[in-house]
Design a protein around this motif. Structure first.
Motif, short mmCIF file in Angstrom:
data_model
loop_
_atom_site.label_atom_id
_atom_site.label_comp_id
_atom_site.label_asym_id
_atom_site.label_seq_id
_atom_site.Cartn_x
_atom_site.Cartn_y
_atom_site.Cartn_z
N ILE A 13 0.85 -1.20 0.00
CA ILE A 13 0.00 0.00 0.00
C ILE A 13 0.88 1.24 0.00
N GLY A 14 0.70 2.09 -0.99
CA GLY A 14 1.50 3.31 -1.08
C GLY A 14 2.94 3.05 -1.49
N SER A 15 3.20 1.87 -2.06
CA SER A 15 4.54 1.53 -2.52
C SER A 15 4.70 1.94 -3.99
N ALA A 16 5.90 1.77 -4.52
CA ALA A 16 6.14 2.07 -5.93
C ALA A 16 5.34 1.12 -6.82
N THR A 17 4.98 1.59 -8.01
CA THR A 17 4.27 0.76 -8.98
C THR A 17 5.05 0.73 -10.28
N VAL A 18 4.78 -0.26 -11.12
CA VAL A 18 5.49 -0.41 -12.38
C VAL A 18 4.49 -0.63 -13.51
N ASP A 19 4.77 -0.03 -14.65
CA ASP A 19 3.93 -0.18 -15.84
C ASP A 19 4.84 -0.22 -17.06
N THR A 20 4.76 -1.32 -17.81
CA THR A 20 5.60 -1.47 -19.00
C THR A 20 4.80 -1.12 -20.24
N LYS A 21 5.38 -0.31 -21.10
CA LYS A 21 4.73 0.12 -22.34
C LYS A 21 5.58 -0.36 -23.52
N LEU A 22 4.98 -1.20 -24.37
CA LEU A 22 5.66 -1.75 -25.54
C LEU A 22 5.32 -0.93 -26.78
N GLU A 23 6.30 -0.81 -27.70
CA GLU A 23 6.06 -0.06 -28.93
C GLU A 23 4.99 -0.73 -29.79
N LYS A 24 4.92 -2.07 -29.73
CA LYS A 24 3.90 -2.83 -30.46
C LYS A 24 3.72 -4.15 -29.73
N ASP A 25 2.80 -4.99 -30.21
CA ASP A 25 2.54 -6.23 -29.48
C ASP A 25 2.56 -7.48 -30.37
N VAL A 26 2.99 -7.32 -31.63
CA VAL A 26 3.09 -8.47 -32.54
C VAL A 26 4.55 -8.66 -32.94
N PHE A 27 5.05 -9.89 -32.77
CA PHE A 27 6.47 -10.17 -33.02
C PHE A 27 6.65 -11.54 -33.64
N VAL A 28 7.75 -11.69 -34.37
CA VAL A 28 8.18 -13.03 -34.81
C VAL A 28 9.37 -13.43 -33.95
N PRO A 29 9.58 -14.73 -33.75
CA PRO A 29 10.76 -15.16 -32.98
C PRO A 29 12.04 -14.58 -33.57
N GLY A 30 12.90 -14.06 -32.70
CA GLY A 30 14.14 -13.43 -33.14
C GLY A 30 14.05 -11.92 -33.25
N GLU A 31 12.82 -11.38 -33.20
CA GLU A 31 12.64 -9.93 -33.35
C GLU A 31 12.87 -9.22 -32.02
N GLU A 32 13.23 -7.94 -32.10
CA GLU A 32 13.44 -7.14 -30.90
C GLU A 32 12.12 -6.60 -30.35
N ILE A 33 12.03 -6.57 -29.04
CA ILE A 33 10.93 -5.90 -28.35
C ILE A 33 11.49 -4.60 -27.77
N ARG A 34 10.88 -3.49 -28.12
CA ARG A 34 11.31 -2.19 -27.60
C ARG A 34 10.19 -1.59 -26.76
N GLY A 35 10.59 -0.92 -25.70
CA GLY A 35 9.60 -0.28 -24.85
C GLY A 35 10.24 0.47 -23.70
N ILE A 36 9.41 0.88 -22.76
CA ILE A 36 9.90 1.55 -21.56
C ILE A 36 9.24 0.94 -20.34
N VAL A 37 9.98 0.90 -19.25
CA VAL A 37 9.44 0.53 -17.96
C VAL A 37 9.23 1.83 -17.19
N GLN A 38 7.99 2.10 -16.83
CA GLN A 38 7.67 3.32 -16.09
C GLN A 38 7.46 2.97 -14.61
N ILE A 39 8.23 3.60 -13.76
CA ILE A 39 8.15 3.36 -12.32
C ILE A 39 7.62 4.63 -11.66
N LYS A 40 6.58 4.47 -10.87
CA LYS A 40 6.02 5.61 -10.14
C LYS A 40 6.24 5.39 -8.64
N GLY A 41 6.86 6.37 -8.02
CA GLY A 41 7.13 6.27 -6.60
C GLY A 41 5.87 6.36 -5.77
#
Length: 256
Positions: A13-41
């Motif tokens: 309760i009242g701790s940090a939270t995390v939310d990951t945002k991906l540039e897209k959600d469809v991939f083939v094996p071997g492809e790169e996943i790009r995104g950001i991890v958003q941390i809120k204090g």
């Protein structure tokens, strides 16, 4: 107040939270996943010991003659460590990870997801779950399309635990189960099972189990003893795509 905040944070309760945002959600094996991890204090400053991304799926494990669904680790990625997040502060951490070649594709009951986690000492570790859609690469699609052209229909696709002697990097593999509904193999095979073991974009190993249909008393006896099954292992390269239909048809016909 600080003491109460620490107590509440320790139970999430009242701790940090995390939310990951991906540039897209469809991939083939071997492809790169790009995104950001958003941390809120939260309500107080916290030290995050570790930030990681896990790529997961579910697979079937047999125990005591029963099958159980368990979570399987495909890959673990460590992003950073020892990050301090202040009260009500927001931090964004960009990342680039790669989908392993042996990641199962999203079909049937098979789901694949990215799970983000924060390791925070003396607190409930926050996490985030993002499903992705893994689609066949060119070589996998070539095999699946060829099998369909030969008159087979996909009946089931599941990830199942492998015997120790058959394991590769992962303790499980995705098994595709086909039945012949048209063409020259209809009525000759009970089923065709296929497992992909991709090595790269250009090459993969293929495991086929050809299950012949019982014919006569001898056939039923062989089926009861599982002698009607033939296991074939072969390597497929992208250069094989133009002749893939004739290659697979010849192998299946030889053992059907």
């Amino acid at each position: 107040m600080s003491l109460f905040n620490k107590v509440f944070a320790s139970i999430g309760i009242g701790s940090a939270t995390v939310d990951t945002k991906l540039e897209k959600d469809v991939f083939v094996p071997g492809e790169e996943i790009r995104g950001i991890v958003q941390i809120k204090g939260g309500k107080l400053e916290q030290l995050i010991d570790d930030i990681y991304l896990n790529l997961h799926t579910n697979y079937l494990r047999e125990s005591d003659d029963k099958k159980h669904i368990v979570k399987g680790d495909i890959e673990r990625f460590r992003l950073t460590q020892s990050v301090t997040i202040g009260a009500n502060e927001t931090k964004e951490i960009p990342f680039v990870i790669r989908v392993p070649f042996d990641t199962p594709i999203s079909i049937g009951r098979t789901k694949v997801w990215v799970e983000t986690g924060l390791d925070i000492k003396n607190a409930v570790d926050p996490s985030d779950k993002d499903y992705i859609n893994v689609v066949p690469n060119r070589l996998m699609k070539g095999v699946l399309d060829t099998i369909a052209e030969l008159g087979f229909r996909l009946r089931e696709a599941d990830c199942e635990e492998l015997p120790y002697r058959k394991r590769r990097r992962l303790p499980f593999a995705q098994e595709f189960e086909f039945v012949a509904v048209s063409g020259s193999f209809r009525g000759k095979l009970d089923e065709l099972e296929v497992i992909f073991f991709p090595q790269s974009d250009e090459q993969m190993d293929l495991a086929l189990q050809i299950d012949r249909k019982a014919r006569g008393l001898g056939g039923f006896l062989a089926e009861a003893l599982e002698m009607d099954e033939t296991n074939i292992h072969l390597s497929i390269h992208s250069s094989d795509l133009p002749i893939l239909k004739s290659k697979l048809e010849s192998i299946i016909r030889q053992y059907s």
